[in-house]
Structure formats: structure tokens, C-alpha cells
Design a protein around this motif. Structure first.
Motif, short mmCIF file in Angstrom:
data_model
loop_
_atom_site.label_atom_id
_atom_site.label_comp_id
_atom_site.label_asym_id
_atom_site.label_seq_id
_atom_site.Cartn_x
_atom_site.Cartn_y
_atom_site.Cartn_z
N UNK A 1 0.83 -1.21 0.00
CA UNK A 1 0.00 0.00 0.00
C UNK A 1 0.87 1.26 0.00
N UNK A 2 2.17 1.10 0.18
CA UNK A 2 3.02 2.27 0.38
C UNK A 2 3.14 3.15 -0.86
N UNK B 1 0.63 3.37 -3.15
CA UNK B 1 -0.70 3.99 -3.24
C UNK B 1 -0.82 5.14 -2.25
N UNK B 2 -0.22 4.95 -1.12
CA UNK B 2 -0.31 5.97 -0.07
C UNK B 2 0.42 7.25 -0.54
N UNK C 1 0.84 8.00 -3.73
CA UNK C 1 0.00 8.52 -4.82
C UNK C 1 -1.14 9.37 -4.25
N UNK C 2 -1.66 8.92 -3.14
CA UNK C 2 -2.76 9.64 -2.51
C UNK C 2 -2.30 11.01 -2.01
N UNK D 1 -1.96 13.18 -4.93
CA UNK D 1 -3.29 13.61 -5.39
C UNK D 1 -3.83 14.73 -4.50
N UNK E 1 4.65 3.96 -11.77
CA UNK E 1 3.41 4.76 -11.72
C UNK E 1 3.65 6.19 -12.19
#
Ligand code: SF4
Lengths: 222, 314
Positions: free
Chosen positions: B173-174, B176-177, B179-180, B183, B210
């Protein structure tokens, strides 16, 4: 359900030591389930108090009862006629029951016999765990059915902090990291793609931050 | 690359230099001179100086006052801010205060839990989390609005940073975290201190896959080990830090009085190696209570002299 744990006996002795007639009142609701304040615990506490005060050479009348629910007027009212037989009451209900008693039995000292802890579930006999903080606006639809407010020590709404290690929270190895659980569950549900959209700051007005709360359901009001 | 704020750190990154930042922890007293002295030690060797915000939940002289002090020395502070101790009212108020003194960098953090600190019986706040703090600063800066909707006349001009820990779990998840956080508006990242190079490089690869390395400037976090005791402590006791056995063994293999040198050497080797890693835009050197070593590390790692920005007031 509401979860509670018995207060140390010393604390209760201290509350009641100056009263001669004491009623120990349990509740057949939540506190019975978590084995903190049902009839069984009432009997144990009352016996311990009798034993203690006998040993001290003090004569006290300690009586026992347990009510269906201390948080409902209809179950408290039958006691109203008898309440003046006692000098004080130790309520083993949750904080709600004890307070409701104090509200109804005016002029009667009411002491809490348990510490009310949280809203939770039974993990196994003798182990209860927190699951909800009653924020007043449920968000678990987007977090895989697991509440980050109740289950993350920092109530983070956007994913795990940097302290999450091998499934445990940074505060204790015995506390599962709420966000690790949410991650696993979202993966299982195939919903991980929602995760990357930031969750905006929460409106806490429906939580304790908005002051004492009240629900009115007009269609059932008399 | 256009810059969004008057931040010197942002400008250095925009011009394509490898940035170097470091940090100072304020004292547990009113002695602000300590911050000034620490900053003095490193000022010629770094582009910006983070001031920690009650780190490890221990009460210290506040980050904001310390940032103002070093700003007044003509240096470039990074205001670290945790959401543990302040609600959105206090947070926005402090951001306005910082910006009014020309502080142009903020590092948005959630913060360690207070049970680790010197006031474990304190209530915590966590009205926002780090991602929401990023959103808040961005809203204030780009839309000139407070969270409550009020439109302000003069906006805070903050270059927005956050932390990332590639070594915490769950590993997958790191990315995605991060990326969040991007964002939400994050522009630079200072990572948790890196010891496990293999894992870090794997994380960087996933970041590149990514395309995130193009959207956010990643500064690799490094903390030199003072001795093998420190390495063991960090390995076993500090949540979220990954110290591989070979680092511990390497330090244990040299005599005690040489271990500090070995620690510095490891740190320099890491910088050399990470310079080659695509997507690394600089280094954040956290020499905890060892600030005097920062100049040596920066020089020996070939990161000195620091770029001199024409037209910049600093
Ligand atoms: S480790 Fe997990 S549960 Fe604990 S504070 Fe961090 S995210 Fe929350």
C-alpha cells in the motif's frame, strides 16, 4: 453493545463506607453480556462488601437486585417505591444506567460500580474489543466495513501511518493495525482502487465535538 | 519548471539540482539559541532546514518559533507540523502565522502517538490526518480559502511536503499511499531513514512504474549511525524502521571508537548509490543530535558547494 469492566473493590468500599443501607443494582443488558454488572456480578460484589464490612466490625445492610435495563424508565420505575429503604445505590450498569438512576432517584447518592469502556463485541469469552466510536455518521462503506476511527489509534482516514509493522499498530504489538485490516479487506473485495482518492476532512459535528447528542424519531413519539 | 511559491527549496528542485535538507530538533526549554547554533553548524551545507514538531511526542520549544528564528537568520526553514496536537482551527492559524513570517515550506505529518512521549496521559486531536493537512494547505494556497470557506485576502505561499515510509507495512500500500498524498497536493517527499537499500530501490521502481517520481520530488532520508548500539536500538525498538543485519554486522565488526566513522561512511556510500537512482531529487540528512557531522557528509558525498540561486533573497 456497551462494554464495561468492574471497578476495583477498594474504590467502591470508599464510596459506600459511610452509608448503612446500600443497594447493589445490576443490569440485565450489555453489562451482563460482558460479565461486569449482571446479577452474578451483583452477588459477588455484595458478598465481598458484606465480608469486608463484617471484618471491619461495621454493620451494614447490603441488598441485591438486577433490573432488565437501567437505561429505560419503565424498568427503573418499579424501584421508585422502595428506593427510600436505601441510603445509597451502587449501580453496576453502564454510565448511562447509573446516570439515569441518578436522574430518577432524586436525592439518592448513586455510585458507579463499573468503568464503562466502549462499544464493542465479544472476541471470545472474557475478551471484548472496541469496534465503534459512535461518530454519528458511519463511513465504513468506503473502508471495507472496518472503522478507522475506532480501529486506528490515530483515527486516520487516508491509510496507514508509517508505524504499522507486521499487522500491528505502533502503539502495541497486541493491537492490530486498523488500516492493515482495511487494506486486506479492500483487497479481498477488489476495492483497492478507491483507496487513492483522498478522503476530505471529516465533519465531526455529529460526534462528541458537537456537544451532547440527541435522536428524535417523530413517527414513534407518543 | 515553474514554481508555485517563493520557496528556495522549490526553486532548487525546479532548476534540477539535487537538493539537500537537514533537520534540527528544538530544545526542551526556552533556549532558542540552541536552534540557532544547530542551524549555524549546517547552514552552508544544506538548502533548507526542517524544524521538528514535538517529535516522538516529547514537549519541545515549538517548531513555529524556531522556524521564525532561523528565517530571521536568512535561512530557509521547513515547518514540520503534526495533526496530533492541533485541530483544524489551530493548524490553519499556525499556517497563517508561519506564512506571515515568510516561511514557505511545510512538512505535513500525522505524528507519533503520544504514548511514546513525555505526556502519555494527554488527549490527542487527530482532527485531520497528514493527507488532509496537505489538502488544507493546498486549499489555503491555491484557492485562498480556509476549510470553513472563508476567502482570505493574502494567501500563504507554502511548498508542500510530506513523509513517506517505504519500510512500513503493508508494503504494497506504500506506493498507493504516496499517490494519494500527491493527489492531495504534495510536492516533495522526505522519506523515512533508509537502511534497507534493496527494499528502497524496489519501492522506487514501483514509484517510477506509476510515474509518481515526475509528480513529486523525492528526497531520500538518511540518518548516520553513531554506533552499533544505535543500529540495534533502531532495528528492534523503533516502529517502522528497517535496519538489515549487514548494517549491524558492519558496525559491530569495527572497534568501538571507529564505529561513528563507519556510520558516516555507510551514509556517504548510500548517498553515492542513490544519486544514480532515477527519481531521487535530493537528500534529507537527519543527523539526530549530531548536526556537526552534516557538513562532512555533504562534502564527502560530493554535494558541496550548494547551488547559489541568482535573484533569490537568501
Ligand atoms: S499503525 Fe495502523 S492503527 Fe496504528 S496508528 Fe498507524 S495506521 Fe493507525
Amino acid at each position: 453493545m456497551v462494554k464495561a469492566k468492574p471497578k476495583p473493590i477498594g474504590e467502591i468500599i470508599d464510596y459506600v463506607k459511610d452509608f448503612d443501607k446500600v443497594l447493589v443494582a445490576g443490569c440485565d443488558g450489555c453489562v451482563t453480556v460482558c460479565e461486569a454488572g449482571g446479577l452474578k456480578e451483583v452477588q459477588v460484589l455484595a458478598s465481598s462488601l458484606r465480608l469486608y464490612f463484617n471484618k471491619e466490625g461495621k454493620r451494614k445492610d447490603i441488598e441485591e437486585t438486577s433490573l432488565t435495563r437501567q437505561c429505560d424508565r419503565e424498568y427503573l420505575e418499579p424501584l421508585l417505591d422502595k428506593i427510600d429503604n436505601y441510603d445509597a445505590v451502587v449501580s453496576l450498569a453502564c454510565g448511562v444506567g447509573a446516570q439515569f438512576m441518578a436522574e430518577l432517584y432524586k436525592g439518592k447518592p448513586i455510585f458507579p460500580g463499573v468503568d464503562t469502556c466502549f462499544i464493542g463485541s465479544t472476541q471470545e469469552r472474557g475478551v471484548w474489543v472496541e469496534r465503534c466510536q459512535a461518530c454519528g455518521q458511519c463511513i465504513i462503506a468506503s473502508t471495507g466495513g472496518i472503522c478507522p476511527i475506532a480501529r486506528c489509534s490515530k483515527r486516520m482516514l487516508n491509510g496507514p501511518c508509517g508505524g504499522s509493522e507486521k499487522g500491528s499498530c505502533e502503539v502495541s504489538k497486541d493491537t492490530p493495525c486498523g488500516w492493515h485490516l482495511i487494506y486486506e479487506r479492500l483487497k479481498e473485495l477488489g476495492q483497492l482502487d478507491h483507496f487513492e482518492a483522498p478522503t476530505d476532512p471529516k465533519d465531526w459535528t455529529t460526534s462528541r465535538d458537537g456537544g451532547p447528542r440527541k435522536i428524535v424519531k417523530e413517527d414513534v413519539q407518543p | 519548471m515553474n514554481t508555485t511559491t517563493p520557496s528556495k527549496l522549490e526553486k532548487i528542485l525546479a532548476e534540477g539540482h539535487l537538493a539537500v535538507t537537514s533537520e534540527c530538533g528544538p530544545p526542551r526549554s526556552t533556549d532558542l539559541d540552541i536552534v540557532a547554533e544547530k542551524a549555524e553548524l549546517i547552514k552552508d551545507h544544506v538548502d533548507a532546514i526542517n524544524i521538528t514538531d514535538n517529535q516522538t511526542s516529547v514537549v519541545r520549544l515549538c517548531s513555529l518559533a524556531s522556524c521564525i528564528r532561523i528565517k530571521q537568520m536568512g535561512l530557509e526553514p521547513v515547518l514540520q507540523m503534526v495533526t496530533r496536537d492541533r485541530n483544524r482551527i489551530a493548524i490553519q492559524s499556525d499556517i497563517l502565522g508561519a506564512a506571515s513570517f515568510g516561511i514557505n515550506n511545510i512538512l505535513c505529518l500525522t505524528g507519533d502517538h503520544q504514548q511514546f512521549g513525555d505526556h502519555p496521559s494527554a488527549a490527542n486531536v487527530f482532527d485531520l490526518d497528514s493527507t488532509q493537512l496537505i489538502q488544507t494547505v493546498k486549499l489555503m494556497r491555491d484557492e485562498g480559502k480556509l476549510l470553513g470557506g472563508f476567502e482570505m485576502k493574502k494567501r500563504p505561499e507554502m511548498f508542500i511536503g510530506a513523509a513517506a515510509n517505504p519500510f512500513a507495512d503493508p508494503y504494497e500500500i506504500r506506493v498507493s499511499r504516496l499517490a494519494k498524498k500527491v493527489a492531495a497536493g504534495c510536492q516533495f517527499i522526505q522519506t523515512q531513514c533508509i537502511y534497507n537499500m534493496e527494499k528502497f530501490k524496489d519501492w522506487m521502481k514501483r514509484i517510477r512504474d506509476r510515474g509518481l517520481h515526475e509528480k513529486v520530488a523525492i528526497l531520500a532520508g538518511l540518518t548516520p549511525m553513531k554506533n552499533v548500539g544505535m543500529a540495534r536500538y533502531m532495528k528492534n525498538r523503533v516502529p517502522g524502521i528497517d535496519v538489515p543485519d549487514d548494517i549491524v554486522e558492519r558496525l559491530a565488526a569495527v572497534p568501538k571508537e571507529k564505529q561513528a566513522d563507519e556510520g558516516i561512511k555507510i551514509c556517504i556510500e548510500q548517498i553515492e548509490e542513490l544519486k544514480e537512482e532515477e527519481g531521487i531529487k535530493g537528500f534529507h540528512i537527519m543527523a539526530i543530535e549530531w548536526e556537526e557531522k552534516v557538513p562532512e557528509i555533504v562534502e564527502r558525498a560530493g554535494l558541496y558547494p550548494r547551488p547559489n540561486l541568482n535573484g533569490s533573497q537568501n
